[in-house]
Design a protein around this motif. Structure first.
Motif, PDB file in Angstrom:
ATOM      1  N   VAL A  15     -27.374  28.053  49.403  1.00  0.00           N
ATOM      2  CA  VAL A  15     -27.836  27.067  50.384  1.00  0.00           C
ATOM      3  C   VAL A  15     -27.363  25.668  50.000  1.00  0.00           C
ATOM      4  CG1 VAL A  15     -29.887  25.998  51.384  1.00  0.00           C
ATOM      5  CG2 VAL A  15     -29.784  28.469  51.115  1.00  0.00           C
ATOM      6  N   VAL A  16     -27.417  25.333  48.714  1.00  0.00           N
ATOM      7  CA  VAL A  16     -26.936  24.024  48.247  1.00  0.00           C
ATOM      8  C   VAL A  16     -25.444  23.885  48.501  1.00  0.00           C
ATOM      9  CG1 VAL A  16     -26.557  22.639  46.163  1.00  0.00           C
ATOM     10  CG2 VAL A  16     -28.780  23.674  46.582  1.00  0.00           C
ATOM     11  N   SER A  17     -24.688  24.929  48.232  1.00  0.00           N
ATOM     12  CA  SER A  17     -23.248  24.898  48.480  1.00  0.00           C
ATOM     13  C   SER A  17     -22.946  24.751  49.964  1.00  0.00           C
ATOM     14  CB  SER A  17     -22.600  26.173  47.928  1.00  0.00           C
ATOM     15  OG  SER A  17     -21.237  26.205  48.234  1.00  0.00           O
ATOM     16  N   LEU A  18     -23.733  25.397  50.802  1.00  0.00           N
ATOM     17  CA  LEU A  18     -23.563  25.274  52.247  1.00  0.00           C
ATOM     18  C   LEU A  18     -23.828  23.844  52.706  1.00  0.00           C
ATOM     19  CD1 LEU A  18     -23.070  26.754  54.934  1.00  0.00           C
ATOM     20  CD2 LEU A  18     -25.514  27.183  55.019  1.00  0.00           C
ATOM     21  N   ALA A  19     -24.897  23.243  52.194  1.00  0.00           N
ATOM     22  CA  ALA A  19     -25.218  21.862  52.554  1.00  0.00           C
ATOM     23  C   ALA A  19     -24.143  20.898  52.049  1.00  0.00           C
ATOM     24  CB  ALA A  19     -26.580  21.482  51.989  1.00  0.00           C
ATOM     25  N   ALA A  20     -23.665  21.121  50.847  1.00  0.00           N
ATOM     26  CA  ALA A  20     -22.605  20.269  50.311  1.00  0.00           C
ATOM     27  C   ALA A  20     -21.331  20.404  51.141  1.00  0.00           C
ATOM     28  CB  ALA A  20     -22.327  20.631  48.850  1.00  0.00           C
ATOM     29  N   GLY A  21     -21.002  21.617  51.528  1.00  0.00           N
ATOM     30  CA  GLY A  21     -19.824  21.828  52.364  1.00  0.00           C
ATOM     31  C   GLY A  21     -19.939  21.135  53.704  1.00  0.00           C
ATOM     32  N   ALA A  22     -21.117  21.156  54.291  1.00  0.00           N
ATOM     33  CA  ALA A  22     -21.321  20.450  55.564  1.00  0.00           C
ATOM     34  C   ALA A  22     -21.145  18.946  55.375  1.00  0.00           C
ATOM     35  CB  ALA A  22     -22.708  20.757  56.120  1.00  0.00           C
ATOM     36  N   GLY A  23     -21.655  18.435  54.280  1.00  0.00           N
ATOM     37  CA  GLY A  23     -21.475  17.013  53.988  1.00  0.00           C
ATOM     38  C   GLY A  23     -20.027  16.658  53.765  1.00  0.00           C
ATOM     39  N   LEU A  26     -18.139  16.536  57.084  1.00  0.00           N
ATOM     40  CA  LEU A  26     -18.418  15.383  57.929  1.00  0.00           C
ATOM     41  C   LEU A  26     -17.900  14.065  57.361  1.00  0.00           C
ATOM     42  CD1 LEU A  26     -22.064  16.237  59.020  1.00  0.00           C
ATOM     43  CD2 LEU A  26     -19.983  16.449  60.378  1.00  0.00           C
ATOM     44  N   HIS A  27     -17.824  13.936  56.039  1.00  0.00           N
ATOM     45  CA  HIS A  27     -17.572  12.627  55.451  1.00  0.00           C
ATOM     46  C   HIS A  27     -16.256  12.485  54.691  1.00  0.00           C
ATOM     47  CE1 HIS A  27     -21.504  11.235  56.579  1.00  0.00           C
ATOM     48  NE2 HIS A  27     -22.051  12.328  56.048  1.00  0.00           N
ATOM     49  N   GLU A  29     -12.104  12.808  53.690  1.00  0.00           N
ATOM     50  CA  GLU A  29     -10.802  12.689  54.352  1.00  0.00           C
ATOM     51  C   GLU A  29     -10.225  14.078  54.578  1.00  0.00           C
ATOM     52  OE1 GLU A  29      -8.402  10.432  51.725  1.00  0.00           O
ATOM     53  OE2 GLU A  29      -9.731   8.710  51.711  1.00  0.00           O
ATOM     54  N   SER A  30      -9.218  14.163  55.397  1.00  0.00           N
ATOM     55  CA  SER A  30      -8.632  15.467  55.714  1.00  0.00           C
ATOM     56  C   SER A  30      -7.847  16.044  54.531  1.00  0.00           C
ATOM     57  CB  SER A  30      -7.721  15.356  56.929  1.00  0.00           C
ATOM     58  OG  SER A  30      -6.651  14.478  56.657  1.00  0.00           O
ATOM     59  N   THR A  31      -7.483  15.220  53.552  1.00  0.00           N
ATOM     60  CA  THR A  31      -6.723  15.721  52.407  1.00  0.00           C
ATOM     61  C   THR A  31      -7.617  16.164  51.253  1.00  0.00           C
ATOM     62  OG1 THR A  31      -6.531  13.479  51.537  1.00  0.00           O
ATOM     63  CG2 THR A  31      -4.752  14.266  52.963  1.00  0.00           C
ATOM     64  N   SER A  32      -8.930  16.018  51.402  1.00  0.00           N
ATOM     65  CA  SER A  32      -9.855  16.375  50.338  1.00  0.00           C
ATOM     66  C   SER A  32      -9.947  17.893  50.201  1.00  0.00           C
ATOM     67  CB  SER A  32     -11.230  15.799  50.630  1.00  0.00           C
ATOM     68  OG  SER A  32     -12.152  16.210  49.642  1.00  0.00           O
ATOM     69  N   ARG A  33     -10.065  18.363  48.966  1.00  0.00           N
ATOM     70  CA  ARG A  33     -10.159  19.801  48.690  1.00  0.00           C
ATOM     71  C   ARG A  33     -11.597  20.225  48.359  1.00  0.00           C
ATOM     72  NH1 ARG A  33      -5.595  22.690  49.397  1.00  0.00           N
ATOM     73  NH2 ARG A  33      -6.072  23.996  47.616  1.00  0.00           N
ATOM     74  N   ARG A  34     -12.542  19.294  48.468  1.00  0.00           N
ATOM     75  CA  ARG A  34     -13.918  19.613  48.084  1.00  0.00           C
ATOM     76  C   ARG A  34     -14.549  20.640  49.017  1.00  0.00           C
ATOM     77  NH1 ARG A  34     -17.345  14.398  46.638  1.00  0.00           N
ATOM     78  NH2 ARG A  34     -17.024  13.943  48.829  1.00  0.00           N
ATOM     79  N   LEU A  35     -14.184  20.638  50.280  1.00  0.00           N
ATOM     80  CA  LEU A  35     -14.722  21.633  51.213  1.00  0.00           C
ATOM     81  C   LEU A  35     -14.264  23.033  50.819  1.00  0.00           C
ATOM     82  CD1 LEU A  35     -16.296  22.239  53.807  1.00  0.00           C
ATOM     83  CD2 LEU A  35     -14.193  21.871  55.071  1.00  0.00           C
ATOM     84  N   LEU A  36     -13.002  23.166  50.435  1.00  0.00           N
ATOM     85  CA  LEU A  36     -12.476  24.463  49.999  1.00  0.00           C
ATOM     86  C   LEU A  36     -13.156  24.919  48.713  1.00  0.00           C
ATOM     87  CD1 LEU A  36     -10.423  26.740  50.386  1.00  0.00           C
ATOM     88  CD2 LEU A  36      -8.798  25.375  49.080  1.00  0.00           C
ATOM     89  N   THR A  37     -13.383  23.996  47.800  1.00  0.00           N
ATOM     90  CA  THR A  37     -14.071  24.337  46.554  1.00  0.00           C
ATOM     91  C   THR A  37     -15.494  24.796  46.829  1.00  0.00           C
ATOM     92  OG1 THR A  37     -12.734  22.700  45.388  1.00  0.00           O
ATOM     93  CG2 THR A  37     -14.726  23.450  44.292  1.00  0.00           C
ATOM     94  N   SER A  38     -16.171  24.124  47.748  1.00  0.00           N
ATOM     95  CA  SER A  38     -17.520  24.523  48.127  1.00  0.00           C
ATOM     96  C   SER A  38     -17.525  25.921  48.729  1.00  0.00           C
ATOM     97  CB  SER A  38     -18.091  23.516  49.120  1.00  0.00           C
ATOM     98  OG  SER A  38     -19.326  23.933  49.601  1.00  0.00           O
ATOM     99  N   LEU A  39     -16.541  26.231  49.550  1.00  0.00           N
ATOM    100  CA  LEU A  39     -16.435  27.566  50.139  1.00  0.00           C
ATOM    101  C   LEU A  39     -16.195  28.623  49.064  1.00  0.00           C
ATOM    102  CD1 LEU A  39     -16.211  29.437  52.597  1.00  0.00           C
ATOM    103  CD2 LEU A  39     -13.793  28.851  52.698  1.00  0.00           C
ATOM    104  N   LYS A  40     -15.347  28.313  48.085  1.00  0.00           N
ATOM    105  CA  LYS A  40     -15.097  29.261  46.996  1.00  0.00           C
ATOM    106  C   LYS A  40     -16.370  29.551  46.210  1.00  0.00           C
ATOM    107  CE  LYS A  40     -10.288  27.946  46.253  1.00  0.00           C
ATOM    108  NZ  LYS A  40      -9.350  27.293  45.325  1.00  0.00           N
TER     109      LYS A  40
END
Length: 63
Positions: A15-23, A26-27, A29-40
């Motif tokens: 749940v924490v990873s899901l919330a972090a990924g949503a953040g 939304l916030h 840049e398009s070049t950030s890899r943090r969303l992919l890391t959160s998904l992993k």
């Protein structure tokens, strides 16, 4: 008892990873890899959760 606690902690981690990924979605840049890391992390935690549930049911600790 320890198995149920571990399952709860892994679920909270998902749940924490899901919330972090949503953040990050939304916030960041398009070049950030943090969303992919959160998904992993979320996929890895989901696999761990499934393994713990399978172990619990097969061992008889979860009814």
């Amino acid at each position: 008892m320890w198995l149920k606690l571990l399952i709860a902690l892994v679920f909270i981690g998902i749940v924490v990873s899901l919330a972090a990924g949503a953040g990050f979605l939304l916030h960041d840049e398009s070049t950030s890899r943090r969303l992919l890391t959160s998904l992993k992390w979320r996929i890895a935690l989901a696999c761990v959760l499934m393994a713990l549930l399978l172990f619990g049911f097969l061992s008889g600790e979860l009814g």
